[in-house]
Design an enzyme around this catalytic site. Structure first.
Site, PDB file in Angstrom:
ATOM      1  N   THR A   1     -86.655 -22.109 140.895  1.00  0.00           N
ATOM      2  CA  THR A   1     -87.408 -21.260 139.814  1.00  0.00           C
ATOM      3  C   THR A   1     -87.400 -19.823 140.270  1.00  0.00           C
ATOM      4  O   THR A   1     -87.895 -19.808 141.713  1.00  0.00           O
ATOM      5  CB  THR A   1     -88.984 -21.813 139.572  1.00  0.00           C
ATOM      6  OG1 THR A   1     -88.926 -23.060 139.033  1.00  0.00           O
ATOM      7  CG2 THR A   1     -89.505 -20.807 138.892  1.00  0.00           C
TER       8      THR A   1
ATOM      9  N   ASP B   1     -81.023 -20.051 130.183  1.00  0.00           N
ATOM     10  CA  ASP B   1     -80.507 -19.221 131.336  1.00  0.00           C
ATOM     11  C   ASP B   1     -79.287 -18.606 131.195  1.00  0.00           C
ATOM     12  O   ASP B   1     -78.878 -17.528 131.427  1.00  0.00           O
ATOM     13  CB  ASP B   1     -80.558 -19.963 132.525  1.00  0.00           C
ATOM     14  CG  ASP B   1     -79.925 -21.302 132.466  1.00  0.00           C
ATOM     15  OD1 ASP B   1     -79.793 -21.897 131.458  1.00  0.00           O
ATOM     16  OD2 ASP B   1     -79.509 -21.666 133.511  1.00  0.00           O
ATOM     17  N   ARG B   2     -78.309 -19.535 130.355  1.00  0.00           N
ATOM     18  CA  ARG B   2     -77.099 -19.037 129.977  1.00  0.00           C
ATOM     19  C   ARG B   2     -77.314 -17.821 129.073  1.00  0.00           C
ATOM     20  O   ARG B   2     -76.214 -17.084 129.055  1.00  0.00           O
ATOM     21  CB  ARG B   2     -76.213 -20.163 129.488  1.00  0.00           C
ATOM     22  CG  ARG B   2     -76.100 -21.247 130.639  1.00  0.00           C
ATOM     23  CD  ARG B   2     -75.445 -22.396 129.762  1.00  0.00           C
ATOM     24  NE  ARG B   2     -73.931 -22.197 129.456  1.00  0.00           N
ATOM     25  CZ  ARG B   2     -73.120 -23.279 128.952  1.00  0.00           C
ATOM     26  NH1 ARG B   2     -73.743 -24.162 128.245  1.00  0.00           N
ATOM     27  NH2 ARG B   2     -71.827 -22.879 128.609  1.00  0.00           N
TER      28      ARG B   2
ATOM     29  N   THR C   1     -77.689 -25.622 139.881  1.00  0.00           N
ATOM     30  CA  THR C   1     -77.313 -27.071 140.044  1.00  0.00           C
ATOM     31  C   THR C   1     -76.187 -27.398 139.308  1.00  0.00           C
ATOM     32  O   THR C   1     -75.469 -28.404 139.729  1.00  0.00           O
ATOM     33  CB  THR C   1     -78.570 -27.688 139.197  1.00  0.00           C
ATOM     34  OG1 THR C   1     -79.923 -27.232 139.765  1.00  0.00           O
ATOM     35  CG2 THR C   1     -78.513 -29.092 139.317  1.00  0.00           C
TER      36      THR C   1
ATOM     37  N   THR D   1     -65.317 -36.219 159.870  1.00  0.00           N
ATOM     38  CA  THR D   1     -66.083 -36.480 158.473  1.00  0.00           C
ATOM     39  C   THR D   1     -66.801 -35.255 157.935  1.00  0.00           C
ATOM     40  O   THR D   1     -66.650 -34.829 156.858  1.00  0.00           O
ATOM     41  CB  THR D   1     -66.925 -37.484 158.453  1.00  0.00           C
ATOM     42  OG1 THR D   1     -66.110 -38.739 159.202  1.00  0.00           O
ATOM     43  CG2 THR D   1     -67.301 -38.008 157.216  1.00  0.00           C
TER      44      THR D   1
END
Length: 260
Positions: free
Chosen positions: A12, A109-110, A132, A184
């Site tokens: 946030t 938000d977009r 995210t 790895t």
């Protein structure tokens, strides 16, 4: 002063504007279980640390992709700032035509990113938001929201590997020293990092071929600084783009209300 809040799935962001000047901004973890009191106390403490008196806040604009937190933010605004927050959503005047099959499906938000990018950089433009999810949004030369692309973010990809492959550990996401991993952890870091870079560059190749060679590319989001520099497009990183978009949208709605 205007307080803007962008509630994302992972983080946030908060920003305080004095007119058009961004006086301060902060990025916090999104906690779906945090009550309004904790949000209010934390916000007021941040303001004081930034030299801002909480009673200087006289308006609040919010974008949120976490609907369950909307009433919490509403309660926090009313209890600690004595304000009714404006949420970016249906009925909000953005000044941007949205060419999406269902405009209600576009994340707030977009829209904020797209409004700010067109205002600051012009069009046509493409905004890559490393959050995210990795979202890529296209804005036309006339300032129309055309749509975009949604792909898993680096963090989601890393968690999927950890959760679904028994012998793969959870790793720090960073740029590896070399492409060819020799263990790895370094192999996973290379795959996650260069996989994100390749994904973004591949999408941008196709978008820019459609939108034209004059298309500007702008990067934002929490991991933009990590990935954008490795992209062949070398987009400028505008970390406050969403907050700027919320300010612009708030001002447009305020001006519209004054005309009525």
């Amino acid at each position: 002063m205007l307080l803007v809040i962008d509630v994302g799935n992972t983080n946030t962001s908060l920003g305080v504007f004095d007119q058009r000047e961004l006086r301060a901004q902060w990025r916090l973890s999104t906690n779906r279980d945090q009550p309004a009191d904790e949000y209010g106390i934390l916000s007021r403490n941040l303001f004081l640390l930034g030299g801002i008196q909480p009673d200087q806040i006289n308006a609040m604009m919010v974008s949120s992709v976490v609907p369950t937190l909307n009433p919490v933010i509403q309660e926090m605004a009313e209890r600690y700032f004595h304000l009714k927050p404006y949420f970016l959503g249906p009925g909000t005047r953005t000044g941007m035509a949205i060419h999406y099959d269902n405009p209600l499906e576009v994340g707030a938000d977009r829209i904020a990113d797209s409004v700010a990018a067109f205002e600051k950089y012009g069009g046509p433009c493409v905004i890559v938001d490393f959050g995210t999810a990795i979202t890529v949004d296209a804005v036309s030369e006339k300032g129309e929201y055309l749509g975009g692309v949604i792909a898993p973010g680096i963090g989601i990809s890393g968690e999927a590997l950890f959760a679904r492959a028994a012998r793969l550990p959870r790793v720090e996401i960073r740029e590896p020293e070399r492409v060819i991993g020799t263990n790895t952890v370094s192999s996973m870091q290379s795959g996650l990092f260069y996989g994100a870079v390749g994904l973004v560059d591949g999408v941008l190749d196709r978008l820019c071929a459609v939108m034209g060679p004059k298309t500007r590319v702008i990067a934002t989001g929490g991991q933009a600084g990590l990935v954008a520099s490795a992209s062949k497009y070398k987009p400028p990183v505008d970390i406050s783009l969403t907050l700027e978009g919320l300010r612009i949208i708030y001002e447009r709605n305020l001006q519209n209300a004054r005309r009525k």
